[in-house]
Structures are given as structure tokens and as C-alpha cells.
Design a protein around this motif. Structure first.
Motif, PDB file in Angstrom:
ATOM      1  N   UNK A  69      -2.878  10.046  -9.185  1.00 32.52           N
ATOM      2  CA  UNK A  69      -1.931  11.115  -9.507  1.00 32.52           C
ATOM      3  C   UNK A  69      -1.922  12.250  -8.506  1.00 32.52           C
ATOM      4  N   UNK A  70      -2.815  12.202  -7.511  1.00 28.64           N
ATOM      5  CA  UNK A  70      -2.876  13.339  -6.593  1.00 28.64           C
ATOM      6  C   UNK A  70      -2.781  12.954  -5.126  1.00 28.64           C
ATOM      7  N   UNK A  71      -3.068  11.706  -4.787  1.00 29.73           N
ATOM      8  CA  UNK A  71      -3.105  11.321  -3.383  1.00 29.73           C
ATOM      9  C   UNK A  71      -4.442  11.579  -2.717  1.00 29.73           C
ATOM     10  N   UNK A  72      -5.476  11.824  -3.502  1.00 31.68           N
ATOM     11  CA  UNK A  72      -6.798  12.091  -2.922  1.00 31.68           C
ATOM     12  C   UNK A  72      -7.325  10.860  -2.192  1.00 31.68           C
ATOM     13  N   UNK A  73      -8.025  11.100  -1.090  1.00 28.32           N
ATOM     14  CA  UNK A  73      -8.594   9.995  -0.332  1.00 28.32           C
ATOM     15  C   UNK A  73      -7.692   9.538   0.793  1.00 28.32           C
ATOM     16  N   UNK A  74      -8.291   8.892   1.790  1.00 30.22           N
ATOM     17  CA  UNK A  74      -7.530   8.413   2.939  1.00 30.22           C
ATOM     18  C   UNK A  74      -6.924   7.043   2.662  1.00 30.22           C
ATOM     19  N   UNK A  75      -5.953   6.682   3.480  1.00 32.37           N
ATOM     20  CA  UNK A  75      -5.398   5.341   3.403  1.00 32.37           C
ATOM     21  C   UNK A  75      -4.544   5.132   2.172  1.00 32.37           C
ATOM     22  N   UNK A 127       2.442  13.152   4.776  1.00 34.47           N
ATOM     23  CA  UNK A 127       1.875  11.862   5.183  1.00 34.47           C
ATOM     24  C   UNK A 127       2.089  10.765   4.153  1.00 34.47           C
ATOM     25  N   UNK A 128       3.240  10.795   3.499  1.00 40.81           N
ATOM     26  CA  UNK A 128       3.506   9.747   2.520  1.00 40.81           C
ATOM     27  C   UNK A 128       4.054   8.518   3.227  1.00 40.81           C
ATOM     28  N   UNK A 184       0.834  -1.204   0.000  1.00 39.71           N
ATOM     29  CA  UNK A 184       0.000   0.000   0.000  1.00 39.71           C
ATOM     30  C   UNK A 184       0.861   1.244   0.000  1.00 39.71           C
ATOM     31  N   UNK A 185       0.523   2.170  -0.876  1.00 39.09           N
ATOM     32  CA  UNK A 185       1.250   3.442  -0.981  1.00 39.09           C
ATOM     33  C   UNK A 185       0.241   4.558  -0.789  1.00 39.09           C
TER      34      UNK A 185
END
Lengths: 211, 184
Positions: free
Chosen positions: B76-82, B122-123, B21-22
Motif C-alpha cells: 500500500x505504500x511502495x516501500x522497498x526497492x524493485x 519512479x512508478x 512486476x509493479x
């Protein structure tokens, strides 16, 4: 004279690079010089230093305080925080370096362990695997220090009830922590063996005890 | 737990399936552009090179020929949790010629966008057993690799007929091209 083994587990991952690791080095100098002023500590305290980042190294095997020379501590530019592997090495070193008592001679005092990190373990499965093993080691005291805002107390709470948190990981706060560690070792030295649990001296204001 | 960890951060992967998971957060500041992280997998043979171009699983090739490695697609943006990108690995169906699986995480166009992991909030990248929800290894990329633009996260390799996971955790600044030069 019976030995009091003291193990220092220090986080040297990439995020410690810079001011923080310099503060740790200075703190260790203060720790050693304060202990050397205590005649009881001078005769009985033995210190080992284990650092962990991507790799785990025992920079200093268990060494008598009177002949101790602090090793050079470096940090990689980046990399994970393999705290689980460090604790695994600790258990191995306790097995090989600490003398248990037997019929013919008294063993060492129960070891003291101080662990300091500014983050959280990267090797989560290894960390959780090794926690019960550490707890079975019959340590005199196990103090975990979470240094800085990013450090997470919850992982350290799994390891020990004695967790302290430094609000910031700047030079003066880390110095306060190491002074408290030297006072704790002094207390442990005097009372070891006489009570079931070592009563640590109260920490300074910058060091918060996590309930 | 089913996993018997050995010294040196190696685990015998008795689990036939696990998930990488990334995740990261959207860049909400007005400076800088979007942050695009990518997880990629190299399926290597005995010679430590990919078996074929199809055995490089990344945002433009979402599945290995044997179906053992499946990529969830490019976020491409990191939208959303987890987890924002996931890669599922099923070792029970993997091509026997594959001896090693390398997992890397990179920042897309890091040089052009002048980004490194320290700037992406938070990466993280982690490997876990989805069935039991047990995390094996998790790297906070912003903390652990703040000045890098690419990380070789870990590798799953076969030895003595058993699959093992080794957390590698080596960063570098060359991007995905450097890994391609190494493994292709």
C-alpha cells in the motif's frame, strides 16, 4: 544525381507533449530550410520521418527535399515509447525505399539516421532484438539524441557509438540540435562515398557527445 | 532468446511462466497521502468476460482457481526497492477455457486522493521472465502516463494454440471500476 536518404526517427510519446514537440516541429522547419539553401543538398537529399509512441507511423515516406512538405506531427496524451518497433519499421523501409547499387546503375548513397527520444524504449525485448539488425544496415551515420534529463544514454549506446545528450529539452536546445543535424547532412552529402566513415561537424555547446 | 518477436509488438510466449512486476516509491513529501498502486488480472473466456468472480485476481483475491495466476499481495505504500507487487503467471496449468489474460495497473482511490501517475515517483510496470531475468516490456508510468490513473498494460491471448503477449499501453482515468464494467 544519386540520392542521399535521411531518416528521422522522432519520439512522439506522451512525455513529448507540449513545448518539446513544438520545438521539434520548429526544428524540422529550420532543418529543411537550411538544407534547401545548400544546392548540393537540394539536389540529392531525400528525407523520411518516422514517429514512434504507442504506435509507429511513417509520417513522410522517403521524399525529395525539393518537393517535401512537412507533415503534421501530433502526440497522444499518454502512452509508451515503442522504439524497438520504430527501428523494426526503419529496417523494413530501408529495404523497400533505398536503392542498392547493381551492375547497371549506381545505388543511393548510404543512408543517414537520426533518432531522438526523451525517454527510453518501453518494448525492451523488441529493442534489443532489433539493434543488431539496425547495425547490419550499412548506414552512413547513425546519431542517437537523448533529449532531457529523463532520457537514458545507455540504451542508445547499445544502438550506436554516436550518442549526443541535450541537458534540457527546451526550445533553444532542440533548435541547436536540428541545426547541427542539417550541418551533418550537408557534410554527409559532400563526403559520402569518398571516405569509409562520415566525419560529423562538431556539435554546439548544448549538445554533449557521450563518450 | 527463446522469444520470437513479431511485428506489432506481439511475442509468442514460449515461456510457460513469467512475472509481472509493479513498483513505485514512497511518497516522502508532506503534502498528499500515501500512494497505493495495484496490479490486477482478468482471466477472460471466449466472450471477453471473466469466467467467474474468482477469475478476477486482485488485492482481495490473490489466486485464480486453477493456480495459474498468483498475486503477491497488496503493497500500500511502495516501500522497498524493485518490484512492490508481483503477479506470477504459469500458463502450463491454466484453465483451457481461459482465452485471454488482461493486466491492468490502477491507483487506489485516485479520485479521492487526487492522484495520477505523474505524481508517483519512479512508478513502473514490467513483464519479465524471472528464470532468465529478461525484461520484455517496461512502462515508466510517471513518464508515459502522467495524467492517467489507470493503464491496461498488456494482454496474453491464445491464438492458433499459441500464447502471445501484446503490449497494450492504453491509459484512462476511470480506475479499476471502469475495467470491471468492461470485463465482468
Amino acid at each position: 544525381m544519386r540520392r542521399l536518404p535521411v531518416y528521422l526517427l522522432l519520439d512522439t510519446s506522451g512525455s513529448m507533449r507540449g513545448e518539446r514537440i513544438e520545438a521539434v516541429k520548429n526544428g524540422l522547419q529550420v532543418l529543411v530550410s537550411k538544407l534547401r539553401q545548400d544546392p548540393f543538398a537540394l539536389e540529392s537529399v531525400w528525407i523520411s520521418i518516422i514517429t514512434f509512441d504507442r504506435e509507429v507511423k511513417q509520417l513522410l515516406p522517403l521524399t525529395a527535399l525539393e518537393s517535401l512538405q512537412l507533415p503534421e506531427i501530433t502526440t497522444p496524451e499518454s502512452g509508451p515509447t515503442n522504439m524497438g518497433a520504430a527501428l523494426e519499421m526503419l529496417c523494413s523501409k530501408l529495404e523497400s525505399e533505398v536503392a542498392k547499387g547493381n551492375d547497371t546503375q549506381k545505388g543511393d548513397w548510404r543512408p543517414l539516421l537520426f533518432l531522438m527520444t526523451d525517454g527510453k524504449p518501453s518494448d525492451l525485448a523488441a529493442f534489443r532484438e532489433v539493434v543488431p539488425k539496425v547495425k547490419r544496415q550499412n548506414l552512413g551515420a547513425l546519431v542517437a539524441c537523448a533529449a532531457g534529463a529523463e532520457a537514458q544514454d545507455s540504451f542508445l549506446k547499445e544502438l550506436t557509438d554516436t550518442v549526443v545528450h541535450l541537458d534540457t529539452a527546451d526550445s533553444s536546445t532542440l533548435m541547436s540540435f536540428f541545426k547541427w543535424v542539417s550541418a551533418s547532412i550537408g557534410t554527409g552529402n559532400k563526403s559520402a562515398g569518398t571516405t569509409e566513415e562520415i566525419q560529423l561537424p562538431p556539435p554546439p555547446a548544448e549538445v554533449h557527445v557521450i563518450i | 532468446m527463446a522469444i520470437n518477436l513479431q511485428k506489432g509488438e506481439r511475442a509468442n510466449l514460449e515461456l510457460p511462466k513469467f512475472t509481472i512486476g509493479l513498483g513505485w516509491d514512497i511518497n516522502e513529501s508532506h503534502t498528499g497521502g500515501e500512494c497505493d498502486l495495484d496490479a490486477s488480472v482478468f482471466l477472460l473466456g471466449e466472450n471477453r468476460k471473466i469466467l467467474s468472480d474468482q477469475h478476477f485476481v486482485f488485492y482481495n483475491n490473490l489466486e485464480s482457481p486453477d493456480g495459474a495466476v498468483k498475486h503477491s499481495g497488496d503493497n500500500r505504500t511502495g516501500a522497498g526497492d524493485g518490484d512492490d507487487e508481483t503477479i506470477h503467471v504459469d500458463l502450463s496449468v491454466i484453465n483451457p477455457a481461459v482465452k485471454e489474460i488482461c493486466i491492468v495497473v490502477t491507483i487506489h482511490e485516485a479520485a479521492a486522493r487526487r492522484q495520477n501517475f505523474g505524481q508517483i515517483r519512479n512508478s513502473f510496470i514490467r513483464v519479465y521472465d524471472a528464470a532468465k531475468n529478461v525484461e520484455l516490456v517496461k512502462y515508466e508510468l510517471g513518464e508515459d502516463f502522467s495524467i492517467e490513473t489507470a493503464v491496461e498494460f498488456g494482454r496474453i491471448y491464445k491464438r492458433d494454440n499459441a500464447w502471445r503477449f501484446e503490449a497494450v499501453g492504453v491509459g484512462q482515468s476511470g480506475g479499476l471500476e471502469q475495467y470491471l464494467a468492461k470485463y465482468a
